[in-house]
Design an enzyme around this catalytic site. Structure first.
Site, short mmCIF file in Angstrom:
data_model
loop_
_atom_site.label_atom_id
_atom_site.label_comp_id
_atom_site.label_asym_id
_atom_site.label_seq_id
_atom_site.Cartn_x
_atom_site.Cartn_y
_atom_site.Cartn_z
N LYS A 98 -83.78 -41.82 -0.65
CA LYS A 98 -84.93 -42.45 0.62
C LYS A 98 -86.03 -41.64 0.77
O LYS A 98 -86.25 -40.65 1.19
CB LYS A 98 -83.88 -42.16 2.02
CG LYS A 98 -82.69 -42.79 2.11
CD LYS A 98 -81.86 -42.70 3.26
CE LYS A 98 -80.51 -43.16 3.37
NZ LYS A 98 -79.73 -42.76 4.59
N GLY A 126 -78.38 -46.90 4.81
CA GLY A 126 -77.54 -46.85 6.13
C GLY A 126 -77.23 -45.63 6.44
O GLY A 126 -77.62 -44.52 5.95
N SER A 128 -75.55 -42.67 6.92
CA SER A 128 -74.41 -42.17 6.09
C SER A 128 -74.57 -40.65 5.68
O SER A 128 -75.54 -40.17 4.92
CB SER A 128 -74.43 -42.70 4.95
OG SER A 128 -75.74 -43.01 4.26
N LYS A 181 -87.48 -43.40 8.58
CA LYS A 181 -86.64 -43.06 9.81
C LYS A 181 -86.69 -41.56 9.41
O LYS A 181 -86.47 -40.65 10.50
CB LYS A 181 -85.23 -43.52 9.90
CG LYS A 181 -84.28 -43.43 8.45
CD LYS A 181 -83.42 -42.18 8.56
CE LYS A 181 -83.03 -41.82 7.01
NZ LYS A 181 -82.23 -40.65 6.78
N THR A 237 -79.95 -39.99 12.03
CA THR A 237 -80.72 -39.05 11.51
C THR A 237 -81.46 -38.20 12.90
O THR A 237 -81.70 -37.01 12.84
CB THR A 237 -81.84 -39.40 10.90
OG1 THR A 237 -81.24 -40.25 9.96
CG2 THR A 237 -82.43 -38.22 10.02
N1 LIG Z 1 -77.30 -35.87 1.95
C1 LIG Z 1 -77.33 -36.89 2.55
O1 LIG Z 1 -76.37 -37.07 3.48
C2 LIG Z 1 -77.87 -38.19 2.26
C3 LIG Z 1 -77.43 -39.47 2.40
C4 LIG Z 1 -78.08 -40.51 2.38
C5 LIG Z 1 -79.26 -40.43 1.30
N2 LIG Z 1 -79.51 -39.15 0.84
C6 LIG Z 1 -80.73 -39.29 0.03
O2 LIG Z 1 -80.28 -38.87 -1.42
C7 LIG Z 1 -81.34 -38.19 -2.09
C8 LIG Z 1 -80.70 -36.70 -2.38
O3 LIG Z 1 -80.55 -36.10 -1.34
P1 LIG Z 1 -79.31 -34.91 -1.32
O4 LIG Z 1 -78.97 -34.64 0.10
O5 LIG Z 1 -78.10 -35.28 -2.32
O6 LIG Z 1 -80.10 -33.77 -1.78
P2 LIG Z 1 -79.58 -32.53 -2.56
O7 LIG Z 1 -80.80 -31.41 -2.45
O8 LIG Z 1 -78.30 -32.10 -2.13
O9 LIG Z 1 -79.59 -32.68 -4.09
C9 LIG Z 1 -80.57 -32.99 -4.96
C10 LIG Z 1 -79.94 -32.76 -6.45
O10 LIG Z 1 -80.90 -33.31 -7.22
C11 LIG Z 1 -81.36 -32.46 -8.35
N3 LIG Z 1 -82.55 -32.74 -8.94
C12 LIG Z 1 -83.63 -32.30 -8.38
N4 LIG Z 1 -84.64 -32.74 -9.16
C13 LIG Z 1 -84.02 -33.12 -10.47
C14 LIG Z 1 -84.55 -33.67 -11.66
N5 LIG Z 1 -85.74 -33.74 -12.00
N6 LIG Z 1 -83.50 -34.01 -12.76
C15 LIG Z 1 -82.12 -33.93 -12.20
N7 LIG Z 1 -81.65 -33.53 -11.18
C16 LIG Z 1 -82.59 -33.05 -10.30
C17 LIG Z 1 -80.92 -30.88 -7.66
O11 LIG Z 1 -80.82 -29.97 -8.77
C18 LIG Z 1 -80.11 -31.33 -6.59
O12 LIG Z 1 -78.72 -31.08 -7.26
C19 LIG Z 1 -82.52 -37.97 -0.81
O13 LIG Z 1 -83.39 -39.01 -1.18
C20 LIG Z 1 -82.02 -38.35 0.44
O14 LIG Z 1 -82.74 -38.95 1.34
C21 LIG Z 1 -78.92 -38.04 0.95
#
Ligand SMILES: NC(=O)c1ccc[n+]([C@@H]2O[C@H](COP(=O)([O-])OP(=O)(O)OC[C@H]3O[C@@H](n4cnc5c(N)ncnc54)[C@H](O)[C@@H]3O)[C@@H](O)[C@H]2O)c1
Length: 327
Positions: A98, A126, A128, A181, A237
């Site tokens: 996102k 959404g 989550s 958001k 959020t």
């Molecule tokens: N955490 C949530 O609840 C949630 C829910 C919905 C959407 N999202 C979206 O998902 C995405 C990731 O969020 P997250 O919470 O999992 O983040 P996070 O920080 O927990 O994890 C991100 C992961 O990506 C890896 N990474 C970063 N750069 C990289 C690269 N160049 N190559 C390979 N791996 C790489 C990191 O090592 C890390 O393990 C974001 O866009 C976030 O908005 C998160």
């Protein structure tokens, strides 16, 4: 179905667990060797108690070449770098990230299309939190699509009683809601430290208007911003202590600098980079977006009190009318 999940952070791992519980065979990819190693040993290092129940992870991106479906949960700023190394021809790409890319100001689906125009692109978004999906708590999401038949197949593959997947043809609107958001949630976090519940409610409501105003100007449909990926995700959020974007805002409200707040949270806070990208869009198109603009100004070091005062002094106009003239 075989899914290659890009990003083995909280969201990628929660999604992979869901897929595994549905009987699919996901393989997680991450550049962080420690994360991959721990997942393969049965638990996730980022969240206490988060098990990885039989998931497999790899640091070898070329393993993704054998998979038809890519599910992306990378931070948005890492998406292009990773995809440049992974051939996308003939693949289905589902973005669960996102945000907007800095410099190009693109959504994830636009980055993918730029790299491989034939790739079929979807967005899963959404309200989550990863933690709750991981625990199997009821969650409702939207799968945005450009190909209805493929979307129905994916809906069937992903949907479960505790993971309800609705379809929406508005790819731009769904992606923009998920990006915008986070910026509004930072504003709510800042406000929550001293401005009260009335202000919070006003910010959320006016924030939905602002999301819709910016989002429709960028090609999204108005009603999408009132749905799960818009208002739904904003409510989650902006009101929960599990939200990093809101927590980031709270830390700014306590007087920490953006750099200090990011260091304290030590996780991806997508709203920060998105606020920067968004500011360019708002200015470039002359859009009226006082909340997003206010967040950007605070991130650039302007005092919170001054920014809030200016927002409060601006003429309110009609609730549903044209926005006041630009400053
Ligand atoms: N955490 C949530 O609840 C949630 C829910 C919905 C959407 N999202 C979206 O998902 C995405 C990731 O969020 P997250 O919470 O999992 O983040 P996070 O920080 O927990 O994890 C991100 C992961 O990506 C890896 N990474 C970063 N750069 C990289 C690269 N160049 N190559 C390979 N791996 C790489 C990191 O090592 C890390 O393990 C974001 O866009 C976030 O908005 C998160």
């Amino acid at each position: 179905m075989k899914f290659f999940v890009l990003g083995a952070g909280r969201w990628g791992t929660a999604l992979a667990l869901h897929l595994r519980r549905k009987g699919h065979q996901p393989l997680l990819y991450d550049l962080n060797e420690e994360v991959v190693d721990k997942i393969n040993r049965g638990y996730h290092p980022y969240e206490e108690g988060m098990t990885s129940e039989g998931l497999r992870a790899t640091t070898d991106l070329s393993e993704g070449e054998a998979y038809e479906h890519l599910l992306c949960a990378l931070p948005v700023q890492a998406v292009r770098t990773v995809l440049k190394e992974l051939p996308l021809k003939g693949k289905t790409f589902i973005s669960a990230s996102k945000g907007l890319e800095l410099k190009t100001l693109k959504r994830v689906s636009q980055i993918v299309k730029e790299l491989e125009p034939q790739c079929k692109v979807f967005a899963l978004s959404g309200p989550s939190f990863a933690k709750e999906v991981w625990r199997g708590l009821p969650t409702a999401l939207v799968l945005a699509y450009e190909d209805r038949d493929k979307a129905t197949e994916l809906q069937e593959a992903l949907n479960a009683p505790q993971f309800r997947v609705y379809l929406n043809p508005d790819l731009a609107g769904v992606e923009l809601g998920g990006a915008l958001k986070n910026v509004i949630a930072i504003a709510v976090g800042i406000s929550d430290l001293g401005y009260g519940y009335n202000a919070r409610s006003a910010l959320i409501t006016r924030g939905i208007h602002e999301m819709a105003r910016i989002g429709t100007a960028l090609g999204g449909r108005y009603e999408t911003f009132l749905g799960l990926s818009g208002a739904g995700d904003l409510i989650l959020t902006a009101t929960s202590d599990l939200s990093r974007n809101r927590t980031f805002g709270l830390l700014l409200g306590k007087g920490l600098s953006p750099r200090e707040a990011l260091k304290r949270i030590n996780q991806t806070v997508e709203g920060v980079k998105t606020a920067e990208a968004l500011y360019e869009i708002i200015k470039g198109r002359g859009l009226y977006a006082p909340v997003c603009e206010g967040v950007y100004r605070v991130l650039k070091g302007e005092p919170i009190g001054k920014v809030v005062e200016e927002i409060l002094q601006s003429p309110p106009g009609e609730e549903f009318g044209s926005p006041p003239p630009l400053r």
